[in-house]
Scaffold this active site. Structure first.
Site, PDB file in Angstrom:
ATOM      1  N   GLU A   1      -2.763  -1.773  -3.065  1.00  0.00           N
ATOM      2  CA  GLU A   1      -3.674  -0.891  -2.443  1.00  0.00           C
ATOM      3  C   GLU A   1      -3.224   0.507  -2.640  1.00  0.00           C
ATOM      4  OE1 GLU A   1      -5.290  -4.055   1.216  1.00  0.00           O
ATOM      5  OE2 GLU A   1      -3.982  -2.209   1.427  1.00  0.00           O
TER       6      GLU A   1
ATOM      7  N   HIS B   1      -7.993  -5.680   7.528  1.00  0.00           N
ATOM      8  CA  HIS B   1      -7.783  -4.501   8.759  1.00  0.00           C
ATOM      9  C   HIS B   1      -8.075  -5.226   9.947  1.00  0.00           C
ATOM     10  CE1 HIS B   1      -6.541  -0.460   8.826  1.00  0.00           C
ATOM     11  NE2 HIS B   1      -7.131  -0.444  10.185  1.00  0.00           N
ATOM     12  N   ASP B   2      -7.081  -5.308  10.659  1.00  0.00           N
ATOM     13  CA  ASP B   2      -7.209  -5.700  12.057  1.00  0.00           C
ATOM     14  C   ASP B   2      -7.485  -7.090  12.194  1.00  0.00           C
ATOM     15  OD1 ASP B   2      -6.174  -3.282  12.865  1.00  0.00           O
ATOM     16  OD2 ASP B   2      -8.085  -2.450  13.877  1.00  0.00           O
TER      17      ASP B   2
ATOM     18  N   HIS C   1       1.032  -1.171   0.088  1.00  0.00           N
ATOM     19  CA  HIS C   1       0.205  -0.047   0.206  1.00  0.00           C
ATOM     20  C   HIS C   1       0.746   1.257  -0.076  1.00  0.00           C
ATOM     21  CE1 HIS C   1      -3.847   1.907   1.852  1.00  0.00           C
ATOM     22  NE2 HIS C   1      -3.199   2.950   1.137  1.00  0.00           N
TER      23      HIS C   1
END
Length: 238
Positions: free
Chosen positions: A70, A191-192, A43
């Protein structure tokens, strides 16, 4: 089996903190693939504080699994993706000063913009995915953009799951995934996600094609070793 794509941004952060080329991202990506990961994610951000644009070019030469880039589709990012031509581009509505991704697209408000960008990438043979919150209306809107997939933004799931609110954590994602499948979209997530919550998430989300995991995986690897951690994720994703 849901594919595991390893985000190597944190390795780039570590490298940049001392200058030089340790850890070497090229070697790291090759090792991560050899340990069983089915994809590499990066990213790059405009300030290149972790992944540099040149890293994206260099990794293209060595990544043999799925290569996912990303980022926010600003002009420089679009140019980079069109030059590198990864397997997949994931569009994320990051502010330039964002520490990390913190929201999905409003696919209704930004429909025209997304349609144009996605059309450009798909015309160049690049699979597209867009970052969305677990909201059925945003998923419906995503289908109108022409994207191939969505990536469900899973921060809210991880937060509630850590509090023991398992039903509340997962139900919006089940609803969003069912809608995505109904309107013909592939489903990614990220994410997480971590070793603590990935098995539960995988077991409850239908049609989950791919997860992208970076921060937690690299942190867990400090204690457990990256080869071991990758295989622990693969076992939980079966």
């Amino acid at each position: 089996m849901t594919k595991l794509s390893v985000n190597i941004n944190k390795l780039a952060t570590l490298r940049n903190s001392r200058g030089g080329n340790v850890p070497n991202l090229i070697t790291s990506a090759q090792d991560i693939e050899s340990f069983g990961a089915q994809g590499i994610t990066i990213h790059p951000r405009p300030d290149e504080r972790h992944i540099r644009y040149q890293d994206a070019r260099d990794l293209k030469k060595v990544v043999t699994t799925e290569y996912n880039i990303e980022g926010n589709p600003i002009p420089s990012f679009i140019d980079l993706v069109l030059e590198v031509r990864p397997t997949q581009v994931t569009l994320v509505p990051d502010a330039e000063d964002a520490i990390t991704s913190n929201a999905g697209w409003d696919t209704l408000k930004h429909k025209d913009f997304l349609v144009d960008v996605i059309k450009t990438f798909k015309a160049n043979g690049i699979r597209t995915s867009i970052f969305v919150d677990p909201n059925v209306e945003m998923v419906k809107g995503a289908a109108e953009t022409g994207t191939d997939r969505i990536e469900l933004y899973t921060e809210s799931f991880a937060h509630l799951y850590d509090q023991g609110k398992t039903k509340e954590s997962i139900q919006p994602f089940i609803d969003a995934a069912n809608m995505a499948h109904e309107v013909g979209l592939g489903i990614n997530a990220g994410h997480d996600l971590s070793l603590d919550n990935i098995k539960f998430f995988k077991e409850h989300i239908p049609h989950l094609l791919e997860v992208s995991i970076g921060h937690a995986l690299i942190c867990e690897s400090i204690y457990l070793g990256i080869e071991n951690v990758i295989n622990m994720y693969l076992n939980k994703l079966k």
